[in-house]
Design a protein around this motif. Structure first.
Motif, PDB file in Angstrom:
ATOM      1  N   GLY A   1       0.845  -1.196   0.000  1.00 60.46           N
ATOM      2  CA  GLY A   1       0.000   0.000   0.000  1.00 60.46           C
ATOM      3  C   GLY A   1       0.875   1.238   0.000  1.00 60.46           C
ATOM      4  O   GLY A   1       2.098   1.164  -0.180  1.00 60.46           O
ATOM      5  N   GLN A   2       0.250   2.379   0.216  1.00 58.32           N
ATOM      6  CA  GLN A   2       0.999   3.624   0.235  1.00 58.32           C
ATOM      7  C   GLN A   2       0.541   4.497   1.393  1.00 58.32           C
ATOM      8  O   GLN A   2      -0.601   4.413   1.845  1.00 58.32           O
ATOM      9  CB  GLN A   2       0.859   4.380  -1.084  1.00 58.32           C
ATOM     10  CG  GLN A   2      -0.553   4.762  -1.448  1.00 58.32           C
ATOM     11  CD  GLN A   2      -0.638   5.386  -2.833  1.00 58.32           C
ATOM     12  OE1 GLN A   2       0.216   5.160  -3.696  1.00 58.32           O
ATOM     13  NE2 GLN A   2      -1.668   6.188  -3.049  1.00 58.32           N
ATOM     14  N   VAL A   3       1.454   5.296   1.874  1.00 55.72           N
ATOM     15  CA  VAL A   3       1.156   6.172   3.002  1.00 55.72           C
ATOM     16  C   VAL A   3       0.051   7.140   2.614  1.00 55.72           C
ATOM     17  O   VAL A   3       0.142   7.844   1.604  1.00 55.72           O
ATOM     18  CB  VAL A   3       2.414   6.952   3.441  1.00 55.72           C
ATOM     19  CG1 VAL A   3       2.060   7.992   4.502  1.00 55.72           C
ATOM     20  CG2 VAL A   3       3.479   5.990   3.957  1.00 55.72           C
TER      21      VAL A   3
ATOM     22  N   ALA B   1      -1.649   6.072   8.639  1.00 55.42           N
ATOM     23  CA  ALA B   1      -2.739   5.519   7.839  1.00 55.42           C
ATOM     24  C   ALA B   1      -2.177   5.071   6.495  1.00 55.42           C
ATOM     25  O   ALA B   1      -1.391   5.798   5.870  1.00 55.42           O
ATOM     26  CB  ALA B   1      -3.844   6.547   7.634  1.00 55.42           C
ATOM     27  N   VAL B   2      -2.557   3.882   6.069  1.00 56.19           N
ATOM     28  CA  VAL B   2      -2.017   3.288   4.840  1.00 56.19           C
ATOM     29  C   VAL B   2      -3.168   2.897   3.925  1.00 56.19           C
ATOM     30  O   VAL B   2      -4.049   2.114   4.313  1.00 56.19           O
ATOM     31  CB  VAL B   2      -1.170   2.036   5.145  1.00 56.19           C
ATOM     32  CG1 VAL B   2      -0.615   1.438   3.851  1.00 56.19           C
ATOM     33  CG2 VAL B   2      -0.044   2.370   6.103  1.00 56.19           C
ATOM     34  N   ASP B   3      -3.180   3.464   2.718  1.00 51.31           N
ATOM     35  CA  ASP B   3      -4.150   3.054   1.701  1.00 51.31           C
ATOM     36  C   ASP B   3      -3.651   1.771   1.045  1.00 51.31           C
ATOM     37  O   ASP B   3      -2.561   1.746   0.456  1.00 51.31           O
ATOM     38  CB  ASP B   3      -4.312   4.137   0.628  1.00 51.31           C
ATOM     39  CG  ASP B   3      -5.166   5.304   1.107  1.00 51.31           C
ATOM     40  OD1 ASP B   3      -6.039   5.077   1.966  1.00 51.31           O
ATOM     41  OD2 ASP B   3      -4.946   6.431   0.624  1.00 51.31           O
TER      42      ASP B   3
ATOM     43  N   ASP C   1      -6.018  -4.598  -4.959  1.00 50.45           N
ATOM     44  CA  ASP C   1      -6.213  -6.041  -4.896  1.00 50.45           C
ATOM     45  C   ASP C   1      -5.915  -6.612  -3.507  1.00 50.45           C
ATOM     46  O   ASP C   1      -5.980  -7.819  -3.297  1.00 50.45           O
ATOM     47  CB  ASP C   1      -5.345  -6.756  -5.943  1.00 50.45           C
ATOM     48  CG  ASP C   1      -3.857  -6.461  -5.763  1.00 50.45           C
ATOM     49  OD1 ASP C   1      -3.518  -5.543  -4.988  1.00 50.45           O
ATOM     50  OD2 ASP C   1      -3.041  -7.149  -6.402  1.00 50.45           O
ATOM     51  N   ALA C   2      -5.578  -5.737  -2.564  1.00 52.55           N
ATOM     52  CA  ALA C   2      -5.238  -6.211  -1.219  1.00 52.55           C
ATOM     53  C   ALA C   2      -6.503  -6.501  -0.425  1.00 52.55           C
ATOM     54  O   ALA C   2      -7.467  -5.744  -0.470  1.00 52.55           O
ATOM     55  CB  ALA C   2      -4.383  -5.177  -0.501  1.00 52.55           C
ATOM     56  N   GLU C   3      -6.513  -7.613   0.274  1.00 51.12           N
ATOM     57  CA  GLU C   3      -7.630  -7.973   1.137  1.00 51.12           C
ATOM     58  C   GLU C   3      -7.144  -7.970   2.578  1.00 51.12           C
ATOM     59  O   GLU C   3      -6.386  -8.837   2.992  1.00 51.12           O
ATOM     60  CB  GLU C   3      -8.181  -9.352   0.765  1.00 51.12           C
ATOM     61  CG  GLU C   3      -8.831  -9.401  -0.609  1.00 51.12           C
ATOM     62  CD  GLU C   3      -9.480 -10.749  -0.883  1.00 51.12           C
ATOM     63  OE1 GLU C   3      -9.564 -11.558   0.056  1.00 51.12           O
ATOM     64  OE2 GLU C   3      -9.889 -10.968  -2.028  1.00 51.12           O
TER      65      GLU C   3
ATOM     66  N   ASP D   1     -11.376  -2.708   6.196  1.00 53.01           N
ATOM     67  CA  ASP D   1     -11.198  -1.335   5.713  1.00 53.01           C
ATOM     68  C   ASP D   1     -10.089  -1.291   4.662  1.00 53.01           C
ATOM     69  O   ASP D   1      -9.078  -1.981   4.789  1.00 53.01           O
ATOM     70  CB  ASP D   1     -10.831  -0.405   6.866  1.00 53.01           C
ATOM     71  CG  ASP D   1     -12.008  -0.091   7.782  1.00 53.01           C
ATOM     72  OD1 ASP D   1     -13.138  -0.457   7.416  1.00 53.01           O
ATOM     73  OD2 ASP D   1     -11.786   0.518   8.837  1.00 53.01           O
ATOM     74  N   LYS D   2     -10.277  -0.459   3.666  1.00 55.00           N
ATOM     75  CA  LYS D   2      -9.251  -0.309   2.633  1.00 55.00           C
ATOM     76  C   LYS D   2      -8.113   0.602   3.075  1.00 55.00           C
ATOM     77  O   LYS D   2      -7.074   0.670   2.434  1.00 55.00           O
ATOM     78  CB  LYS D   2      -9.867   0.226   1.339  1.00 55.00           C
ATOM     79  CG  LYS D   2     -10.845  -0.744   0.683  1.00 55.00           C
ATOM     80  CD  LYS D   2     -10.167  -2.064   0.324  1.00 55.00           C
ATOM     81  CE  LYS D   2      -9.144  -1.906  -0.784  1.00 55.00           C
ATOM     82  NZ  LYS D   2      -8.519  -3.200  -1.165  1.00 55.00           N
TER      83      LYS D   2
END
Length: 344
Positions: free
Chosen positions: A109-111, A125-127, A131-133, A163-164
């Motif tokens: 993910g990304q910051v 917080a990381v978005d 495709d990540a579950e 949460d995504k």
């Protein structure tokens, strides 16, 4: 219809599989390339035996008592080759994940945001990638690789499963590797690699009153637990004692107030250790643990904080002769993997 099955291995790795309606856990695991222990798959040998901590299922009667006795079944033991879930379930698998030809999952993910909440607390917080579950049990942690190094640090989720955007409360450690990154060079869209989920500290099915004991950034897993209780509802009393060293170390009080409004059975107490504090409750969590919170032992206790706090609570329970119905705790320290224990 399908159900989510959490498989918790004895090395702390958790993997989540989807079980179709009418499908056995063993078949579902093999379909998703997790080789749970088995020899016969017919309920004869008992090799696939595990322990179902929560959830509803049907075992049928096509297995031998030599494989699963009545006493074992009463204790929650199951044969995964015969177990057909009728709800989401959590199963303890008594072998290491590597022996089942699986391993800890990896997420990227990304910051999204870095916010310094207090002198000693940072929120990350990381978005997650599309495709990540992000499936985990509230209370579990994940390892995050520190950008620019090969080192990882372990942090409990403060966000809700599914949460995504995953969030974490991180202690600001002077000269700490992750702390230095977050306060010095982190910027939105930085790429992060994470492995997990991990840990045996997580919220079990709520059957009796809960007492949550949080120290500092040990508040994080309880925020995750409360978000799940808020979503699903809870008819049992839930009380939290949240202790910190100084007044300005208290964070996320607005969220706790929100939970007190949306969860009628939830209440919380804050405690500050600093003797010069003007806070109405000074000292440590053990100084403010009234017997009414322990419900004469009919209570599940969850404790997360730095090692001295955990040790002090354990000592207090021993000295006071307090034996909760179940006791789950996790110690954390800078640069160390959290250590979880369960005392039933």
């Amino acid at each position: 219809m399908s159900y989510t099955i959490a498989l918790n291995f004895e090395d702390g790795v958790s993997r989540f599989i989807t079980c179709k309606d009418g499908e056995t856990v063993l078949d579902a695991a093999y379909r998703q390339k997790i080789n749970l222990p088995m020899d016969c798959s017919d309920g004869v040998c008992g090799t696939c035996k595990g322990h179902c901590e929560q959830g509803a299922f049907n075992m049928g009667d096509d297995y031998l008592e030599e494989a699963l006795s009545e006493e074992e079944e009463a204790e929650g033991k199951v044969l995964t080759c015969q177990m057909v879930p009728s709800s989401d379930c959590v199963i303890q698998v008594p072998v290491a994940s590597t022996l089942c030809k699986t391993q800890v999952g990896e997420l990227t993910g990304q910051v999204a945001r870095v916010e310094q909440l207090s002198e000693d607390s940072i929120e990350l917080a990381v978005d997650l990638d599309n495709d990540a579950e992000l499936t985990f049990l509230p209370g579990q942690y994940i390892n995050i690789q520190v950008p620019g190094s090969e080192e990882t640090r372990s942090y409990s989720f403060s966000s809700r499963p599914g949460d995504k955007c995953a969030s974490f409360l991180i202690r600001n450690v002077p000269d700490g590797l992750m702390s230095g990154y977050l306060t010095g060079s982190a910027k939105p869209c930085d790429r992060l690699t994470m492995t997990g989920p991990l840990g045996s500290f997580y919220l079990r099915e709520v059957k009796r009153p809960l007492l949550m004991l949080a120290g500092g950034t040990g508040l994080a897993p309880f925020l995750s637990m409360l978000k799940l209780l808020e979503e699903k509802g809870c008819d049992q009393p839930v009380h939290m004692i949240y202790g910190v060293s100084r007044d300005d170390h208290l964070v996320k009080l607005d969220e706790l107030e929100g939970f007190a409004e949306t969860l009628p059975e939830f209440s919380y107490t804050t405690v500050v250790a600093d003797e010069t504090s003007e806070h109405p409750r000074k000292g440590y969590v053990t100084h403010h643990m009234g017997r009414e919170m322990l419900h004469a032992g009919d209570v599940d206790v969850y404790l997360c904080g730095p090692p001295p706090m955990v040790d002090a609570v354990l000592k207090h329970f021993r000295e006071q002769g307090i034996t909760p119905a179940s006791f789950h705790y996790e110690k954390f320290a800078p640069s160390l993997t959290p250590a979880s224990e369960v005392v039933a």
